[in-house]
Design an enzyme around this catalytic site. Structure first.
Site, mmCIF file in Angstrom:
data_model
loop_
_atom_site.group_PDB
_atom_site.id
_atom_site.type_symbol
_atom_site.label_atom_id
_atom_site.label_comp_id
_atom_site.label_asym_id
_atom_site.label_seq_id
_atom_site.Cartn_x
_atom_site.Cartn_y
_atom_site.Cartn_z
ATOM 1 N N ARG A 29 0.839 -1.202 0.000
ATOM 2 C CA ARG A 29 0.000 0.000 0.000
ATOM 3 C C ARG A 29 0.875 1.253 0.000
ATOM 4 O O ARG A 29 1.897 1.309 0.695
ATOM 5 C CB ARG A 29 -0.938 0.001 1.219
ATOM 6 C CG ARG A 29 -1.939 -1.141 1.163
ATOM 7 C CD ARG A 29 -2.998 -1.054 2.236
ATOM 8 N NE ARG A 29 -3.652 -2.355 2.352
ATOM 9 C CZ ARG A 29 -4.587 -2.810 1.517
ATOM 10 N NH1 ARG A 29 -5.012 -2.044 0.532
ATOM 11 N NH2 ARG A 29 -5.104 -4.018 1.683
ATOM 12 N N ASP A 30 0.440 2.249 -0.787
ATOM 13 C CA ASP A 30 1.155 3.523 -0.853
ATOM 14 C C ASP A 30 1.098 4.205 0.512
ATOM 15 O O ASP A 30 0.051 4.207 1.178
ATOM 16 C CB ASP A 30 0.526 4.423 -1.928
ATOM 17 C CG ASP A 30 1.450 5.547 -2.349
ATOM 18 O OD1 ASP A 30 1.931 5.539 -3.482
ATOM 19 O OD2 ASP A 30 1.696 6.444 -1.505
ATOM 20 N N ILE A 31 2.207 4.795 0.917
ATOM 21 C CA ILE A 31 2.287 5.442 2.230
ATOM 22 C C ILE A 31 1.411 6.698 2.274
ATOM 23 O O ILE A 31 1.018 7.155 3.359
ATOM 24 C CB ILE A 31 3.770 5.766 2.563
ATOM 25 C CG1 ILE A 31 3.977 5.889 4.062
ATOM 26 C CG2 ILE A 31 4.252 7.000 1.828
ATOM 27 C CD1 ILE A 31 5.432 5.858 4.479
ATOM 28 N N ASN A 87 4.182 6.396 -13.735
ATOM 29 C CA ASN A 87 4.775 7.704 -13.999
ATOM 30 C C ASN A 87 6.202 7.526 -14.504
ATOM 31 O O ASN A 87 6.914 6.616 -14.054
ATOM 32 C CB ASN A 87 4.784 8.549 -12.715
ATOM 33 C CG ASN A 87 3.385 8.856 -12.222
ATOM 34 O OD1 ASN A 87 2.485 9.102 -13.015
ATOM 35 N ND2 ASN A 87 3.191 8.811 -10.904
ATOM 36 N N GLU A 95 8.718 10.016 -8.732
ATOM 37 C CA GLU A 95 9.489 10.379 -7.537
ATOM 38 C C GLU A 95 10.466 9.289 -7.135
ATOM 39 O O GLU A 95 11.538 9.573 -6.600
ATOM 40 C CB GLU A 95 8.534 10.643 -6.356
ATOM 41 C CG GLU A 95 7.705 11.896 -6.504
ATOM 42 C CD GLU A 95 6.668 12.029 -5.393
ATOM 43 O OE1 GLU A 95 6.660 11.191 -4.475
ATOM 44 O OE2 GLU A 95 5.861 12.962 -5.483
ATOM 45 N N VAL A 96 10.054 8.039 -7.317
ATOM 46 C CA VAL A 96 10.895 6.910 -6.907
ATOM 47 C C VAL A 96 11.365 6.197 -8.182
ATOM 48 O O VAL A 96 10.532 5.720 -8.968
ATOM 49 C CB VAL A 96 10.132 5.937 -5.990
ATOM 50 C CG1 VAL A 96 11.012 4.752 -5.630
ATOM 51 C CG2 VAL A 96 9.652 6.654 -4.730
ATOM 52 N N HIS A 100 7.377 1.121 -10.935
ATOM 53 C CA HIS A 100 6.218 0.698 -10.154
ATOM 54 C C HIS A 100 4.947 1.156 -10.850
ATOM 55 O O HIS A 100 4.927 2.184 -11.539
ATOM 56 C CB HIS A 100 6.262 1.261 -8.726
ATOM 57 C CG HIS A 100 6.427 2.736 -8.660
ATOM 58 N ND1 HIS A 100 7.648 3.360 -8.837
ATOM 59 C CD2 HIS A 100 5.528 3.737 -8.460
ATOM 60 C CE1 HIS A 100 7.490 4.662 -8.742
ATOM 61 N NE2 HIS A 100 6.205 4.923 -8.508
ATOM 62 N N MET A 101 3.897 0.376 -10.638
ATOM 63 C CA MET A 101 2.577 0.682 -11.198
ATOM 64 C C MET A 101 1.645 1.009 -10.045
ATOM 65 O O MET A 101 1.582 0.255 -9.066
ATOM 66 C CB MET A 101 2.079 -0.542 -11.978
ATOM 67 C CG MET A 101 0.713 -0.405 -12.572
ATOM 68 S SD MET A 101 0.267 -1.960 -13.403
ATOM 69 C CE MET A 101 1.286 -1.834 -14.851
ATOM 70 N N HIS A 102 0.954 2.136 -10.132
ATOM 71 C CA HIS A 102 -0.040 2.493 -9.121
ATOM 72 C C HIS A 102 -1.367 1.812 -9.486
ATOM 73 O O HIS A 102 -1.823 1.912 -10.630
ATOM 74 C CB HIS A 102 -0.295 4.001 -9.106
ATOM 75 C CG HIS A 102 0.891 4.833 -8.734
ATOM 76 N ND1 HIS A 102 0.997 5.493 -7.525
ATOM 77 C CD2 HIS A 102 2.039 5.135 -9.412
ATOM 78 C CE1 HIS A 102 2.136 6.170 -7.494
ATOM 79 N NE2 HIS A 102 2.780 5.971 -8.619
#
Ligand code: 5GP
Length: 115
Positions: A29-31, A87, A95-96, A100-102
């Site tokens: 889970r995204d922080i 992104n 940003e990172v 990664h895929m949201h």
């Protein structure tokens, strides 16, 4: 590639709310969630951006999508729908720098605007 915070999560050196883990992919889970469900689907292998994906990694990228499909079902948001986002670099607001895929859902999302 410089090590990122996601490498530490992959190696269990930093805590995360992990919802899926297999030999190739981890999802947590995204922080800073942007919706009731906001999960990041991350390949274990270090790939910095979409620009760095190699043709032989196409199957891995497909597995990321199938993992998102499974998590969406597990989270109960498959029927209503959701959004998958990757992104890339500055204009994409990445940003990172570990691919990664949201997976975002659980509420009505707004349409993608040009801005
Ligand atoms: P990006 O903008 O690179 O596509 O998205 C990076 C995402 O990682 C952001 O949504 C941010 O909230 C999330 N994030 C950054 N650091 C951490 C962390 O330490 N743990 C978790 N779970 N998510 C993080």
């Amino acid at each position: 590639m410089a090590e990122t915070i996601f490498s530490k999560i992959i190696n269990h050196e930093l805590p995360a709310d992990i919802v899926h883990e297999d030999e190739e992919i981890i999802a947590f889970r995204d922080i800073s969630p942007q919706a009731p469900v906001h999960v990041l689907i991350v390949p274990r292998v270090e790939i910095a951006t979409v620009n760095d994906i190699r043709p032989e990694q196409a199957e891995l990228i497909g597995k990321m999508v199938l993992t998102a499909q499974k998590i969406a079902a597990d989270e109960g948001i498959a029927e209503d729908g959701f959004r998958l986002v990757i992104n890339c670099n500055r204009h994409g607001c990445q940003e990172v720098f570990h691919l990664h895929m949201h997976l975002v859902g659980g509420r009505q999302l707004r349409g993608i605007s040009a801005g």
